[in-house]
Motif scaffolding. Sequence first.
Motif, PDB file in Angstrom:
ATOM      1  N   ASP A 322       0.848  -1.189   0.000  1.00 35.68           N
ATOM      2  CA  ASP A 322       0.000   0.000   0.000  1.00 35.68           C
ATOM      3  C   ASP A 322       0.885   1.243   0.000  1.00 35.68           C
ATOM      4  O   ASP A 322       1.990   1.229   0.553  1.00 35.68           O
ATOM      5  CB  ASP A 322      -0.913  -0.001   1.231  1.00 35.68           C
ATOM      6  CG  ASP A 322      -1.955   1.109   1.173  1.00 35.68           C
ATOM      7  OD1 ASP A 322      -2.679   1.173   0.170  1.00 35.68           O
ATOM      8  OD2 ASP A 322      -2.022   1.903   2.124  1.00 35.68           O
ATOM      9  N   THR A 323       0.397   2.296  -0.621  1.00 31.36           N
ATOM     10  CA  THR A 323       1.160   3.551  -0.660  1.00 31.36           C
ATOM     11  C   THR A 323       0.457   4.632   0.154  1.00 31.36           C
ATOM     12  O   THR A 323      -0.764   4.641   0.281  1.00 31.36           O
ATOM     13  CB  THR A 323       1.312   4.064  -2.107  1.00 31.36           C
ATOM     14  OG1 THR A 323       0.005   4.278  -2.673  1.00 31.36           O
ATOM     15  CG2 THR A 323       2.086   3.090  -2.951  1.00 31.36           C
ATOM     16  N   PHE A 338       5.515   3.848   1.843  1.00 31.51           N
ATOM     17  CA  PHE A 338       4.771   2.649   1.458  1.00 31.51           C
ATOM     18  C   PHE A 338       4.854   1.616   2.578  1.00 31.51           C
ATOM     19  O   PHE A 338       5.773   1.642   3.406  1.00 31.51           O
ATOM     20  CB  PHE A 338       5.277   2.061   0.133  1.00 31.51           C
ATOM     21  CG  PHE A 338       6.687   1.532   0.169  1.00 31.51           C
ATOM     22  CD1 PHE A 338       6.959   0.197   0.517  1.00 31.51           C
ATOM     23  CD2 PHE A 338       7.762   2.346  -0.152  1.00 31.51           C
ATOM     24  CE1 PHE A 338       8.243  -0.291   0.543  1.00 31.51           C
ATOM     25  CE2 PHE A 338       9.065   1.869  -0.126  1.00 31.51           C
ATOM     26  CZ  PHE A 338       9.309   0.533   0.225  1.00 31.51           C
ATOM     27  N   ASP A 388      -2.528   2.599  -6.441  1.00 31.70           N
ATOM     28  CA  ASP A 388      -1.126   2.389  -6.044  1.00 31.70           C
ATOM     29  C   ASP A 388      -0.222   2.203  -7.264  1.00 31.70           C
ATOM     30  O   ASP A 388       0.899   2.725  -7.292  1.00 31.70           O
ATOM     31  CB  ASP A 388      -1.037   1.163  -5.128  1.00 31.70           C
ATOM     32  CG  ASP A 388      -1.828   1.350  -3.853  1.00 31.70           C
ATOM     33  OD1 ASP A 388      -1.530   2.287  -3.104  1.00 31.70           O
ATOM     34  OD2 ASP A 388      -2.761   0.567  -3.622  1.00 31.70           O
TER      35      ASP A 388
END
Length: 880
Positions: A322-323, A338, A388
Amino acid sequence: MKTLTIIDTFGFFFRLFYALKGLKTSTGKPSSMVSGFANFIYSLKNEYKSDFLIFALDSKGKTFRSEIDPNYKINRIPPPPELLEQIPVCIQMIEKMGFKSSSFEGYEADDIIASIVRECEDKDIFVRIITQDKDLYQLIKDDKVSIYSPISKNDYNEAACLEKYGVKPSQIRDFLALCGDSADNIPGVKGIGAKGAKTLLDEFGNLESIYENLTLVRNERSKNLLLEGKENAFLSKKLASLYDKLDVSNLLVGAEFKEEEPLLKVVDILQEYELNLVLKKLRSNPQNKDKNLGFQAKLITDENELFSLLQGLDKETIIAFDTETTGLDTKHAKIVGFSFCMNEEKAFYVPINHDYLGVPKQISFEVAKKAITLIYQAFVVGHNLKYDFEIIKNNFGLNLPQNYADTMILAWLKNPSSRVNMDDLAKRLFDYETLHFESLVKKGETFASVDLSKAALYASEDAFITLKFYLYFLQNLEKPLLDLAKDVEFPFIKVILMLENNGLKLDTELLSKLMQKFSVDIKALSEEIYELAGERFNINSPKQVSDILFVKLGLPSGKKGKNGTFSTDEKVLNELKDEHAIIAKLLAYRELAKLYSTYCEPLLNLALNDENSRIYSSFLQTGTATGRLSSKDPNLQNIPAHGQYAKDYKSCFIAKKGFSFISLDYSQIELRMLAHFSEDEKLISAFANDEDIHARTAVMIFGQSNYETRSIAKSINFGLIYGMGYKTLSKNLNIEAKLAKEYIEKYFENFTSIKSYFENVKIEARKNGFIKTLLGRKRYFDFENASAMMSAAYERESVNSILQGSASDVIKLASLEIAKLLDDEKRLILQIHDELIFEVKDELCENFAKKASDIMENIVKLKVNLKTSSSIAKNWGELK
C-alpha cells in the motif's frame, strides 16, 4: 468551568446487564455486563468529556432508609446469578484502571452523589450524573448539575426534567411522595398516579402546601385519597429525600481524568471475556502503538533492514502492498511512504517523504525504488491497486508487476451491492475497527505532516488488513469468481489505467466561444420566461418556479414535496409541455444552464490546466452492481448526448492533429442478450435475419410498422428489459393504462418465451437470493427482509441485472482483447456503457475499426450474433 462525572455505579451495571442479557463467551461465561462496561469506558473520552470521574457505590447491607421503613426495597427480586458474578469483575476493573470510587456504610450511592453535588456548589465545577434513577433528578440545577442517561444518550437539565416527568427537579421528591416508586417500594399515596401528582404540584407547588390547602383540592376523589394516604405521603418524601451531609471533601483528590487509555490496564480481563471488538479498537489507536494488542507495526528507516526483509522474494511470495501519498489525484500526488506485509504477525512502513519540523531520517527515493522493484517481483496484493500502481508509475517510472490481486475487486465480486472500502470491509468481515485517516491528518495538511510513529501504525495496518482480506477471499470466494477475478477483472485494471492516462482533448478556444453564445442564449431565455410569467423571479429556485407555475399561472400540480412546495422536476415539466408556453422555455433554460455550469466551466478549467488541453477522468471498476464502468472527476460518461445544444458542446472535444475518433458501439446488445437467455425463436430469428427488431415488433403488435408504431414498439422492447410495467408505459406514451396493458399482452403473445423467461428469472432470484451474469458474476437481493414494494423492485432489477450485467461482461472481454492492438497510434479514450471510443492515427483508422469491430462481434459465442456500428470523425459531436 471544569466537569465532574459521577456514575451511579450499581444501577448502571444493572442496566448494562439487561441491555445485553444473554451475551456469553465461547465457554458459556456470562459477559453482558463486562462487555457493556468495557465499551462504556472506551467511549468515556469522547462521550463523557470530564476533568474528574468518580464511581459512587452502594454500601453492603441495610441503609438508614430501612430504619425509616423496613419495607424499603424489600420487594426487589434477587438478581440472577449471572448478574451477580459479573459485578466483582467490573469492580475489579474500576480498581485496576485506577478510577476513584466511594462507598459509605449505611448509605446509598444516591447519598454520595448528593453530598458531592453539595460539596461542589461553591466550586467552579459542573457535575454530570450518569444514572437511570429518577430520584437523582432532584439534584438537577441549570449550569451546575445535569443527569445523563446512558441508555437514551440524553442530557437532562431543568427544562428536560420538566418535559420528561412534568415537574421541576425541585418537585421530584414531592412527585415520588405522591405517586410512589414501585422499584424502591416507596408507597406514595394510593390511587394518585403520575398525572394526578403533576396536576396537584402544578397548583400547590409541593407536598406541604398540598396538605396545608387540602380544602382547596377541587377533585373530591383526590382529596379523600390524600387524607387517607397522608402518613404514607410524608414517609415517601422522607425515603425519596437524599442525604447530602456525608464527608466527601477528599473525593476529588485522585479523581482526575487520566489521559492514558484505562482499558490497557485490564487487557487480561478483556481477553478472558473475549471482547475482541474492544481490543481491536484499542489496537487501532496510534497512542497504543507500543502495546501488544495484535499485529506488530514496525517503522523501517534503515535500508539494510529493509533489503534484509525483502530478500528472497519470488513470484510465489504473497506480499500486501500500500502507498501513502499527498493526495488522491494520481496525476499530481507525491508518494510519502509505502507499507508491506507478508504474514499476519508483522507489517512494515517505509517513510520516504514526510515533511515536518524534526522529522527523523527516512529512506531515500533511490532506495525506495529498488525496494519496490523487489516487491514487484512477488505476488502483490492491494486494495484498489489501480491507485497504487499509478502512484508508483508516476513517482518511480515502474510498470505494473506481473502477478497481482486486488482485494477491493474480490470484495465487489463477493457482493457487488456492498461497500468495498477498506474501513467498511474490515468492519463487516472481521468486526475490525481500522484507524481512520481523518484522525491523523489535520484539515489542510497531507500525510507528509504525520509523525512517523503514528504513520507507521496507520500504514502498516492498511497492509496488514489487506493481507487478511486476501486470505479471507481465498477461503470464502467461490472458485469460479476467483477465476473470473484472475482472468478478467485483474487484467482489466491495465485497461482502465490506459483509459485514464490517455484522456480526451478539448478545443478550449472553441468551447470559450460557445460559452459566450450560451451566455447570450441563457439571458434571452430568461427574458422570455419573465415575459411569459408576467414578472421577474429566480428561475433557479424550485420554490419560486413552483409558485409561478402552480399558484400564479394555475397549472395542474402534482403532490407536494417534503418542503411543502410542488415539484418542478424535469418529469413534471415534460408532463406540462402542452399546458403553457413557459414550460418549453424552462426546460430549454435548465438544459442550457446545466450544460454551462456542470460541463462547460469545470471541464474548460481542467483543460486549461493541462499542457495538452486534455481532460482525464477516473473510471471505477467496482462502482456499479451491474458491472458497468462508472466515471467521476469529471464524469465523462454523463456528457449530454441529446438535446439542441449537445452536439455543439460535444464538438469541442477533438482528436489531436493527425488523428481521428472512432466509435464502436454494440447494437442493441441487451436485446440480443434477452434473445440469448430467453431462447425466444422469433427474437432469435429476427436477429439472425438482421431485421429491424423494432419494426418487427411493431408488425407483431399493430399489424404494421410506421414511425408511430415503431416508436411504441421500441419503448416496449427496451422498457421491458428494465422491468417496465403497463402503468409506466402508459405514462411514457401518454396513453390509457388499458391500452398500454393490451400492447404488453400482445407483445408477450408473440414473444412467448420472453414472458416465461422473465417469470423464471424472478422465481430463481427469490429462491436463490441472487442472479448470475454471462460470466458468472452474482448480484444479491435480500427478498427475505424486503417489503412488498422492495420485492417488486428486486424482481424488476433481477432481469435487468442479468441482461445489463452480461452486456458489461462482453464489453469488458472485448476491451481486454482490443487492448492487445493498442499503442501510441491507437488509443482507447472512453468507454460509455456499450460504446468504445478510440483516438487513432488517420491512416490506420479503417483497418483498426475493422479489426476492433471483428473482436467485439466475436468475443463470445451466443445464440444470436453480436453486431457493432462504427463511426469515424474529427470531433465527438460528429460521431454517430
